[in-house]
Scaffold this motif. Structure first.
Motif, PDB file in Angstrom:
ATOM      1  N   ARG A  31       1.670  49.940  -1.347  1.00  0.00           N
ATOM      2  CA  ARG A  31       1.697  50.824  -2.618  1.00  0.00           C
ATOM      3  C   ARG A  31       0.671  50.587  -3.553  1.00  0.00           C
ATOM      4  O   ARG A  31       0.881  50.990  -4.665  1.00  0.00           O
ATOM      5  CB  ARG A  31       3.139  50.648  -3.157  1.00  0.00           C
ATOM      6  CG  ARG A  31       4.527  50.370  -2.404  1.00  0.00           C
ATOM      7  CD  ARG A  31       5.656  51.216  -2.942  1.00  0.00           C
ATOM      8  NE  ARG A  31       5.565  52.541  -2.772  1.00  0.00           N
ATOM      9  CZ  ARG A  31       6.494  53.268  -3.410  1.00  0.00           C
ATOM     10  NH1 ARG A  31       7.388  52.859  -4.192  1.00  0.00           N
ATOM     11  NH2 ARG A  31       6.238  54.622  -3.366  1.00  0.00           N
ATOM     12  N   SER A  32      -0.361  49.916  -3.243  1.00  0.00           N
ATOM     13  CA  SER A  32      -1.582  49.683  -3.980  1.00  0.00           C
ATOM     14  C   SER A  32      -1.933  50.966  -4.807  1.00  0.00           C
ATOM     15  O   SER A  32      -2.451  50.965  -5.862  1.00  0.00           O
ATOM     16  CB  SER A  32      -2.332  48.854  -3.316  1.00  0.00           C
ATOM     17  OG  SER A  32      -2.873  49.737  -2.274  1.00  0.00           O
ATOM     18  N   SER A  33      -2.219  52.227  -3.829  1.00  0.00           N
ATOM     19  CA  SER A  33      -2.687  53.096  -4.597  1.00  0.00           C
ATOM     20  C   SER A  33      -1.967  54.015  -5.586  1.00  0.00           C
ATOM     21  O   SER A  33      -2.774  54.479  -6.405  1.00  0.00           O
ATOM     22  CB  SER A  33      -2.976  54.410  -3.269  1.00  0.00           C
ATOM     23  OG  SER A  33      -1.726  54.778  -2.709  1.00  0.00           O
ATOM     24  N   ILE A  34      -0.637  53.914  -5.440  1.00  0.00           N
ATOM     25  CA  ILE A  34       0.251  54.339  -6.398  1.00  0.00           C
ATOM     26  C   ILE A  34       0.062  53.488  -7.656  1.00  0.00           C
ATOM     27  O   ILE A  34       0.042  53.993  -8.835  1.00  0.00           O
ATOM     28  CB  ILE A  34       1.940  54.349  -6.112  1.00  0.00           C
ATOM     29  CG1 ILE A  34       1.755  55.519  -4.791  1.00  0.00           C
ATOM     30  CG2 ILE A  34       2.598  55.096  -7.221  1.00  0.00           C
ATOM     31  CD1 ILE A  34       3.053  55.579  -4.202  1.00  0.00           C
ATOM     32  N   LEU A  35       0.144  52.247  -7.569  1.00  0.00           N
ATOM     33  CA  LEU A  35       0.084  51.422  -8.529  1.00  0.00           C
ATOM     34  C   LEU A  35      -1.320  51.365  -9.373  1.00  0.00           C
ATOM     35  O   LEU A  35      -1.225  51.268 -10.589  1.00  0.00           O
ATOM     36  CB  LEU A  35       0.385  49.911  -7.890  1.00  0.00           C
ATOM     37  CG  LEU A  35       1.737  49.558  -7.448  1.00  0.00           C
ATOM     38  CD1 LEU A  35       1.895  48.186  -6.925  1.00  0.00           C
ATOM     39  CD2 LEU A  35       2.694  49.720  -8.677  1.00  0.00           C
ATOM     40  N   ALA A  36      -2.329  51.584  -8.634  1.00  0.00           N
ATOM     41  CA  ALA A  36      -3.756  51.603  -9.292  1.00  0.00           C
ATOM     42  C   ALA A  36      -3.853  52.834  -9.959  1.00  0.00           C
ATOM     43  O   ALA A  36      -4.272  52.664 -11.120  1.00  0.00           O
ATOM     44  CB  ALA A  36      -4.551  51.431  -8.142  1.00  0.00           C
ATOM     45  N   SER A  37      -3.072  53.880  -9.590  1.00  0.00           N
ATOM     46  CA  SER A  37      -3.428  55.365 -10.181  1.00  0.00           C
ATOM     47  C   SER A  37      -2.677  55.187 -11.513  1.00  0.00           C
ATOM     48  O   SER A  37      -3.003  55.593 -12.463  1.00  0.00           O
ATOM     49  CB  SER A  37      -3.002  56.410  -9.180  1.00  0.00           C
ATOM     50  OG  SER A  37      -1.339  56.357  -8.930  1.00  0.00           O
ATOM     51  N   THR A  91      10.696  54.752  -4.516  1.00  0.00           N
ATOM     52  CA  THR A  91      10.417  55.727  -5.649  1.00  0.00           C
ATOM     53  C   THR A  91       8.930  55.975  -5.666  1.00  0.00           C
ATOM     54  O   THR A  91       7.850  55.109  -5.392  1.00  0.00           O
ATOM     55  CB  THR A  91      10.383  54.580  -7.100  1.00  0.00           C
ATOM     56  OG1 THR A  91      11.754  54.301  -7.149  1.00  0.00           O
ATOM     57  CG2 THR A  91       9.830  55.163  -8.213  1.00  0.00           C
ATOM     58  N   ASP A  92       8.522  57.397  -6.011  1.00  0.00           N
ATOM     59  CA  ASP A  92       6.967  57.829  -5.789  1.00  0.00           C
ATOM     60  C   ASP A  92       6.588  57.981  -7.058  1.00  0.00           C
ATOM     61  O   ASP A  92       7.274  57.593  -8.247  1.00  0.00           O
ATOM     62  CB  ASP A  92       7.017  59.218  -5.145  1.00  0.00           C
ATOM     63  CG  ASP A  92       7.884  60.520  -5.857  1.00  0.00           C
ATOM     64  OD1 ASP A  92       8.352  59.965  -7.194  1.00  0.00           O
ATOM     65  OD2 ASP A  92       8.310  61.266  -5.081  1.00  0.00           O
ATOM     66  N   ARG A  93       5.204  58.365  -7.061  1.00  0.00           N
ATOM     67  CA  ARG A  93       4.717  58.411  -8.569  1.00  0.00           C
ATOM     68  C   ARG A  93       5.376  59.117  -9.513  1.00  0.00           C
ATOM     69  O   ARG A  93       5.552  58.824 -10.811  1.00  0.00           O
ATOM     70  CB  ARG A  93       3.247  58.844  -8.224  1.00  0.00           C
ATOM     71  CG  ARG A  93       2.447  58.688  -9.617  1.00  0.00           C
ATOM     72  CD  ARG A  93       0.922  59.373  -9.350  1.00  0.00           C
ATOM     73  NE  ARG A  93       0.038  58.675  -8.430  1.00  0.00           N
ATOM     74  CZ  ARG A  93       0.026  58.868  -7.346  1.00  0.00           C
ATOM     75  NH1 ARG A  93       0.412  60.074  -6.937  1.00  0.00           N
ATOM     76  NH2 ARG A  93      -0.647  58.104  -6.364  1.00  0.00           N
ATOM     77  N   ALA A  94       5.720  60.407  -9.211  1.00  0.00           N
ATOM     78  CA  ALA A  94       6.588  61.273 -10.119  1.00  0.00           C
ATOM     79  C   ALA A  94       7.876  60.759 -10.654  1.00  0.00           C
ATOM     80  O   ALA A  94       8.058  60.736 -11.719  1.00  0.00           O
ATOM     81  CB  ALA A  94       6.847  62.936  -9.310  1.00  0.00           C
TER      82      ALA A  94
END
Length: 276
Positions: A31-37, A91-94
């Protein structure tokens, strides 16, 4: 490394710190891409904006103070959103953003109350300095004007203060996770204390290691980048050099915040599940 808790004279395992780290790595891998964003928007961007404003306006200006306040709000939102992502793989970004916004006011309120409580702890030192005749009107305090006895008292006082701050920091490490996932307000304070029972010293060890790594990495990167830019651009470009070096350090700090959020989330999940 296992964290134990003691109850009714019997010790039982609560959390394996090794497992927490392993799960943290899994979260970062998946989930690094979501966390980084999230960290980029809520932590890095406000920090960069504050540095840009600092170049154009004095740090004592109202605009700089306003940006600092907005940066604090954005940081708390980002921490809540990252915890939402790291505590639940569904849980997604939104959804993380929505959950963070729904609990942002509560989290900020608790942070303000804790901040005021910590501020009150400085009162004995302030009173002692005032009674010794120290002049606050200049905005700075000359240590040589402080009586020797008072200097000894202040040294011991602040050593104890920072030791207590680390201890409380360890006990309240899961505060935002509790606010977010258990929808508690002030009750989240005692809930975090209960969840970290028996884990205090190990958490303090992790916190110290994390702080040392952060300071070393951010400081080293900032120094190296500053030296390279000074050689390339010359000493006359000092504001640009300072800004770029600060930007790189902020990127490093943001990366560490992602790791910290993932670790805190997994520690919370492990501690919560062990109590159920």
């Amino acid at each position: 490394m296992r964290i134990g808790i003691r109850g009714n004279g019997v010790t039982r395992d609560m959390v394996s710190m090794g497992n927490v780290w392993d799960r943290t790595v899994d979260v970062l891998r998946g989930r690094s891409s979501i966390l980084a964003s999230i960290a980029g928007v809520g932590i890095l961007l406000p920090s960069v904006l504050r540095d840009v404003i600092g170049l154009a306006a004095p740090t004592s200006s109202g605009l700089y103070a306003l940006i600092g306040l907005l940066a604090l709000v954005a940081t708390v939102w980002a921490q809540l959103a990252m915890l939402a992502v790291a505590t639940d793989p569904a849980t997604d970004r939104a959804e993380a953003s929505r959950l963070a916004l729904s609990r942002l006011g509560v989290a900020l309120g608790v942070v303000v109350l804790l901040g005021l409580a910590f501020t009150l702890l400085f009162i004995p030192a302030v009173v002692a300095l005032a009674q010794s005749g120290v002049d606050y009107s200049t905005g700075t305090i000359d240590p040589t004007t402080i009586p020797a006895g008072l200097r000894s008292f202040l040294t011991i006082y602040f050593l104890l203060f920072f030791a207590a701050a680390f201890w409380l920091g360890a006990r309240l490490l899961l505060l935002n996770a509790v606010i977010l996932r258990e929808r508690l307000g002030l009750g989240a304070i005692m809930r975090s204390v209960r969840l970290t029972q028996g884990a205090t010293w190990r958490i303090i060890g992790v916190m110290l290691l994390f702080v040392i790594l952060l300071l070393v990495c951010a400081g080293a990167v900032q120094v190296v980048v500053g030296l390279v830019l000074r050689l390339l651009l010359g000493a006359g470009s000092l504001p640009t050099i300072t800004f770029v070096a600060s930007l790189i350090a902020s990127i490093v700090t943001t990366a560490f915040s992602v790791v910290a959020a993932a670790f805190t989330a997994q520690l919370y999940v492990a501690a919560r599940d062990s109590r159920n």
